[in-house]
Design a protein around this motif. Sequence first.
Motif, PDB file in Angstrom:
ATOM      1  N   GLY A 263      22.154  20.789 -39.099  1.00 12.21           N
ATOM      2  CA  GLY A 263      23.607  20.643 -39.010  1.00 12.21           C
ATOM      3  C   GLY A 263      24.137  21.076 -37.653  1.00 12.21           C
ATOM      4  O   GLY A 263      25.006  20.422 -37.075  1.00 12.21           O
ATOM      5  N   GLU A 264      23.620  22.163 -37.143  1.00 16.32           N
ATOM      6  CA  GLU A 264      24.041  22.648 -35.820  1.00 16.32           C
ATOM      7  C   GLU A 264      23.695  21.641 -34.731  1.00 16.32           C
ATOM      8  O   GLU A 264      24.494  21.371 -33.837  1.00 16.32           O
ATOM      9  CB  GLU A 264      23.392  24.003 -35.515  1.00 16.32           C
ATOM     10  N   ARG A 265      22.525  21.076 -34.783  1.00 13.57           N
ATOM     11  CA  ARG A 265      22.127  20.072 -33.784  1.00 13.57           C
ATOM     12  C   ARG A 265      23.038  18.847 -33.844  1.00 13.57           C
ATOM     13  O   ARG A 265      23.456  18.321 -32.819  1.00 13.57           O
ATOM     14  CB  ARG A 265      20.684  19.641 -33.990  1.00 13.57           C
ATOM     15  N   LEU A 266      23.329  18.407 -35.059  1.00 15.56           N
ATOM     16  CA  LEU A 266      24.206  17.242 -35.211  1.00 15.56           C
ATOM     17  C   LEU A 266      25.615  17.545 -34.707  1.00 15.56           C
ATOM     18  O   LEU A 266      26.240  16.713 -34.047  1.00 15.56           O
ATOM     19  CB  LEU A 266      24.235  16.792 -36.673  1.00 15.56           C
ATOM     20  N   ARG A 267      26.126  18.729 -35.003  1.00 17.85           N
ATOM     21  CA  ARG A 267      27.464  19.112 -34.519  1.00 17.85           C
ATOM     22  C   ARG A 267      27.516  19.147 -32.994  1.00 17.85           C
ATOM     23  O   ARG A 267      28.486  18.729 -32.378  1.00 17.85           O
ATOM     24  CB  ARG A 267      27.877  20.458 -35.113  1.00 17.85           C
ATOM     25  N   LYS A 268      26.446  19.622 -32.374  1.00 15.49           N
ATOM     26  CA  LYS A 268      26.397  19.652 -30.912  1.00 15.49           C
ATOM     27  C   LYS A 268      26.399  18.252 -30.319  1.00 15.49           C
ATOM     28  O   LYS A 268      26.835  18.052 -29.189  1.00 15.49           O
ATOM     29  CB  LYS A 268      25.166  20.432 -30.440  1.00 15.49           C
ATOM     30  N   LEU A 269      25.900  17.287 -31.087  1.00 14.05           N
ATOM     31  CA  LEU A 269      25.910  15.894 -30.637  1.00 14.05           C
ATOM     32  C   LEU A 269      27.233  15.189 -30.942  1.00 14.05           C
ATOM     33  O   LEU A 269      27.411  14.023 -30.618  1.00 14.05           O
ATOM     34  CB  LEU A 269      24.759  15.122 -31.300  1.00 14.05           C
ATOM     35  N   GLY A 270      28.137  15.929 -31.585  1.00 11.19           N
ATOM     36  CA  GLY A 270      29.447  15.360 -31.887  1.00 11.19           C
ATOM     37  C   GLY A 270      29.529  14.648 -33.224  1.00 11.19           C
ATOM     38  O   GLY A 270      30.487  13.928 -33.488  1.00 11.19           O
ATOM     39  N   ILE A 271      28.525  14.821 -34.058  1.00 13.46           N
ATOM     40  CA  ILE A 271      28.529  14.181 -35.374  1.00 13.46           C
ATOM     41  C   ILE A 271      29.144  15.148 -36.370  1.00 13.46           C
ATOM     42  O   ILE A 271      28.635  16.241 -36.587  1.00 13.46           O
ATOM     43  CB  ILE A 271      27.098  13.798 -35.802  1.00 13.46           C
ATOM     44  N   ARG A 272      30.244  14.716 -36.945  1.00 12.54           N
ATOM     45  CA  ARG A 272      30.936  15.555 -37.918  1.00 12.54           C
ATOM     46  C   ARG A 272      30.389  15.238 -39.302  1.00 12.54           C
ATOM     47  O   ARG A 272      30.587  14.145 -39.833  1.00 12.54           O
ATOM     48  CB  ARG A 272      32.427  15.301 -37.842  1.00 12.54           C
ATOM     49  N   LEU A 273      29.707  16.206 -39.865  1.00 13.14           N
ATOM     50  CA  LEU A 273      28.968  15.983 -41.107  1.00 13.14           C
ATOM     51  C   LEU A 273      29.874  15.629 -42.279  1.00 13.14           C
ATOM     52  O   LEU A 273      29.546  14.725 -43.060  1.00 13.14           O
ATOM     53  CB  LEU A 273      28.123  17.206 -41.435  1.00 13.14           C
ATOM     54  N   ALA A 274      30.988  16.303 -42.441  1.00 12.87           N
ATOM     55  CA  ALA A 274      31.881  16.025 -43.569  1.00 12.87           C
ATOM     56  C   ALA A 274      32.420  14.600 -43.490  1.00 12.87           C
ATOM     57  O   ALA A 274      32.482  13.895 -44.500  1.00 12.87           O
ATOM     58  CB  ALA A 274      33.026  17.032 -43.604  1.00 12.87           C
ATOM     59  N   GLU A 275      32.789  14.170 -42.293  1.00 15.56           N
ATOM     60  CA  GLU A 275      33.302  12.815 -42.126  1.00 15.56           C
ATOM     61  C   GLU A 275      32.211  11.783 -42.386  1.00 15.56           C
ATOM     62  O   GLU A 275      32.446  10.755 -43.031  1.00 15.56           O
ATOM     63  CB  GLU A 275      33.868  12.627 -40.734  1.00 15.56           C
ATOM     64  N   ALA A 276      31.010  12.049 -41.915  1.00 20.05           N
ATOM     65  CA  ALA A 276      29.891  11.123 -42.126  1.00 20.05           C
ATOM     66  C   ALA A 276      29.556  11.023 -43.610  1.00 20.05           C
ATOM     67  O   ALA A 276      29.303   9.931 -44.124  1.00 20.05           O
ATOM     68  CB  ALA A 276      28.676  11.575 -41.330  1.00 20.05           C
ATOM     69  N   ARG A 277      29.587  12.139 -44.298  1.00 19.75           N
ATOM     70  CA  ARG A 277      29.299  12.147 -45.739  1.00 19.75           C
ATOM     71  C   ARG A 277      30.351  11.352 -46.486  1.00 19.75           C
ATOM     72  O   ARG A 277      30.020  10.507 -47.329  1.00 19.75           O
ATOM     73  CB  ARG A 277      29.260  13.578 -46.260  1.00 19.75           C
TER      74      ARG A 277
END
Length: 75
Positions: free
Chosen positions: A7-21
Motif C-alpha cells: 500500500g505504501e509503495r502504491l501511494r508513493k506512485l500516486g495510486i489511491r487505493l480507496a478510489e481504485a477499490r
Amino acid sequence: MSAWAMGERLRKLGIRLAEARSTTLFQLATALPAAVLASILGIDINVAVKWQRAAAGDWTAYAAGINRRTTAEQA
C-alpha cells in the motif's frame, strides 16, 4: 511483502487505493448480477444489490453471455 508495504509503495506512485477499490467494485457491479457479485466477493447480497443500483448495473449482457457459452458448449 506485507499488504501495508505494498500500500505504501502504491501511494508513493500516486495510486489511491480507496478510489481504485471503489472504481473496481462499481465496474463489477455493472457487469455482474448482485448474487454473483456477492458470492465472488463474499459480501452480503444486500450490499451487492446496493452497489449494483448505485452503479446502474444492467446485467442482461452477462446473462446473455452465459447463455451463448452454454449453447456453444452443447453444440
